[in-house]
Design a protein around this motif. Sequence first.
Motif, mmCIF file in Angstrom:
data_model
loop_
_atom_site.group_PDB
_atom_site.id
_atom_site.type_symbol
_atom_site.label_atom_id
_atom_site.label_comp_id
_atom_site.label_asym_id
_atom_site.label_seq_id
_atom_site.Cartn_x
_atom_site.Cartn_y
_atom_site.Cartn_z
ATOM 1 N N MET A 121 -12.413 11.826 -14.186
ATOM 2 C CA MET A 121 -11.369 11.330 -13.458
ATOM 3 C C MET A 121 -11.309 11.771 -12.096
ATOM 4 N N ASN A 122 -11.264 10.833 -11.259
ATOM 5 C CA ASN A 122 -11.220 11.047 -9.548
ATOM 6 C C ASN A 122 -9.910 12.222 -9.367
ATOM 7 N N LYS A 123 -10.194 13.293 -8.926
ATOM 8 C CA LYS A 123 -9.242 14.459 -8.758
ATOM 9 C C LYS A 123 -8.625 14.227 -7.336
ATOM 10 N N HIS A 124 -8.626 13.077 -6.744
ATOM 11 C CA HIS A 124 -7.879 12.806 -5.450
ATOM 12 C C HIS A 124 -7.274 11.694 -5.685
ATOM 13 N N PRO A 125 -6.087 11.370 -5.257
ATOM 14 C CA PRO A 125 -4.848 10.227 -5.292
ATOM 15 C C PRO A 125 -5.411 9.061 -4.673
ATOM 16 N N ASN A 126 -5.150 7.999 -4.993
ATOM 17 C CA ASN A 126 -5.331 6.654 -4.403
ATOM 18 C C ASN A 126 -4.524 6.756 -3.183
ATOM 19 N N LEU A 127 -5.081 6.277 -1.949
ATOM 20 C CA LEU A 127 -4.495 6.113 -0.784
ATOM 21 C C LEU A 127 -4.263 4.730 -0.507
ATOM 22 N N LEU A 128 -2.752 4.489 0.152
ATOM 23 C CA LEU A 128 -2.590 2.969 0.442
ATOM 24 C C LEU A 128 -2.155 2.870 1.678
ATOM 25 N N ILE A 129 -2.513 2.141 2.516
ATOM 26 C CA ILE A 129 -2.145 1.642 3.886
ATOM 27 C C ILE A 129 -1.962 0.211 4.003
ATOM 28 N N VAL A 130 -1.172 -0.446 4.932
ATOM 29 C CA VAL A 130 -1.003 -1.852 5.052
ATOM 30 C C VAL A 130 -1.570 -2.205 6.316
ATOM 31 N N ALA A 131 -2.322 -3.619 6.455
ATOM 32 C CA ALA A 131 -2.864 -4.049 7.484
ATOM 33 C C ALA A 131 -3.018 -5.341 7.297
ATOM 34 N N GLN A 132 -2.764 -5.911 8.951
ATOM 35 C CA GLN A 132 -3.000 -7.463 8.875
ATOM 36 C C GLN A 132 -3.198 -7.768 10.383
ATOM 37 N N SER A 133 -3.532 -9.005 10.661
ATOM 38 C CA SER A 133 -4.001 -9.285 12.035
ATOM 39 C C SER A 133 -3.151 -8.893 13.162
ATOM 40 N N GLY A 134 -3.933 -8.389 14.157
ATOM 41 C CA GLY A 134 -3.238 -7.809 15.204
ATOM 42 C C GLY A 134 -3.281 -6.066 15.110
ATOM 43 N N ARG A 135 -2.208 -5.491 15.744
ATOM 44 C CA ARG A 135 -2.263 -4.215 15.810
ATOM 45 C C ARG A 135 -2.565 -3.402 14.810
ATOM 46 N N LEU A 136 -1.953 -4.121 13.697
ATOM 47 C CA LEU A 136 -2.240 -2.928 12.369
ATOM 48 C C LEU A 136 -3.808 -3.006 11.960
ATOM 49 N N GLU A 137 -4.527 -4.108 12.331
ATOM 50 C CA GLU A 137 -5.998 -3.847 11.593
ATOM 51 C C GLU A 137 -6.721 -2.948 12.660
ATOM 52 N N TYR A 138 -6.426 -2.609 13.917
ATOM 53 C CA TYR A 138 -6.999 -1.730 14.469
ATOM 54 C C TYR A 138 -6.588 -0.251 14.226
ATOM 55 N N GLU A 139 -5.376 -0.272 14.080
ATOM 56 C CA GLU A 139 -4.665 1.178 13.438
ATOM 57 C C GLU A 139 -5.587 1.449 12.135
ATOM 58 N N ALA A 140 -5.617 0.633 11.420
ATOM 59 C CA ALA A 140 -6.579 0.617 10.059
ATOM 60 C C ALA A 140 -7.871 1.298 10.406
ATOM 61 N N VAL A 141 -8.515 0.542 11.369
ATOM 62 C CA VAL A 141 -9.883 1.303 11.667
ATOM 63 C C VAL A 141 -9.677 2.756 12.301
ATOM 64 N N ILE A 142 -8.587 2.986 13.020
ATOM 65 C CA ILE A 142 -8.502 4.373 13.371
ATOM 66 C C ILE A 142 -8.324 5.441 12.293
ATOM 67 N N ASP B 252 -14.855 15.148 2.643
ATOM 68 C CA ASP B 252 -15.106 15.361 1.165
ATOM 69 C C ASP B 252 -14.052 14.620 0.396
ATOM 70 N N TRP B 253 -13.406 13.609 0.938
ATOM 71 C CA TRP B 253 -12.269 12.999 0.354
ATOM 72 C C TRP B 253 -13.067 11.889 -0.618
ATOM 73 N N THR B 254 -12.471 11.656 -1.860
ATOM 74 C CA THR B 254 -13.450 10.790 -2.627
ATOM 75 C C THR B 254 -12.327 9.853 -3.367
ATOM 76 N N GLY B 255 -11.141 9.849 -3.089
ATOM 77 C CA GLY B 255 -10.296 8.950 -3.570
ATOM 78 C C GLY B 255 -10.119 7.795 -3.075
ATOM 79 N N LYS B 256 -9.949 6.526 -3.625
ATOM 80 C CA LYS B 256 -9.783 5.072 -3.151
ATOM 81 C C LYS B 256 -8.911 5.017 -1.827
ATOM 82 N N VAL B 257 -9.435 4.211 -1.238
ATOM 83 C CA VAL B 257 -8.489 3.825 0.034
ATOM 84 C C VAL B 257 -8.135 2.293 -0.226
#
Length: 329
Positions: free
Chosen positions: A1-22, A33-38
Amino acid sequence: MNKHPNLLIVAQSGRLEYEAVIFMASLRAQSPDWTGKVIIAEPQPEGAWSGHETRISDPCRELLTEMGAQITPFVAHHFGAAYPQGNKIEALALLPTNEPFVFFDTDTVITGPLDGVAFDFDRPSASMRREGTWPLPPLYGPGYAGIWKSIYDRFGVPFDDTLDAAQPDEHWERYLYFNAGWFFGADPAEFGRRFLDWARALRDDPHDELACQVMEPWLDQAVLPVVVRSFGGGRPGPELAGLDGDVTCHYRKLPLLYALQSDHAITALEAAVAPNKIKRVLRDWEPARKLVYQEKGRDKVRPVFADRTGRTPERMIRNQLKAKGWWLV
């Protein structure tokens, strides 16, 4: 089992998609070394987002996927364009049941090894990087205590042990109040269900103590402390100091990063987005092009606030940036 938790962010067209890239670029650069799902939740242009273009652009989608993110579509039924902050509540349903999770607002840069943070998922918590924005007690009452206690009582959650006894009665910091920029828990299904049900209840049927309160955009932050406490959580302890510290920085908007945040956070962001494959995508976004790649953030914005002392309200900082023409968002 992956020892790292799942990460969740929200992205959509516009500013948020570029922030998601950052976000993704800084996660890979600063926490290799982060192995959890994003999981990137992508609201679809239907339901409560009907009539709005929400899909992430192809260049951002390809880059995010290349960096290991799982872009997962969802249909918002309850908040959507009327209350975009509700995306984070509805998106929790996308995560695997009974697997620990950490939610981050997309305007977050990872500045250190996230795998070094000692999350205790049996004791959920959230960000304390906030100002006294809600509630605003009316002149003739009820006060902070009456307003907050009414919410806890409505949902059958203990209230008295949420108080910070070091703070005086009726001072806003005495009461459990979070910024929803990050929060975590053990089971996103149950956490999200409770968050959604209680947020809808306060929105659709505010009780008497909330009659004078403006719930938008504070609804998520009014409900989050009660949800966290209902699962046995509370204020973050010292083991979480890296969040909003040396490991993560919730910068809100890129101009605010250069105006308010540490040299460490700025350096981490700039290093993460320096590779050409990231630059080719981000330079299409004006804030990144001018503030980061043309170095106007360091050369023009940061010097204006170099001598800032004390805790200047963010509203005043925003106004200064707008007056000088650097409110690029």
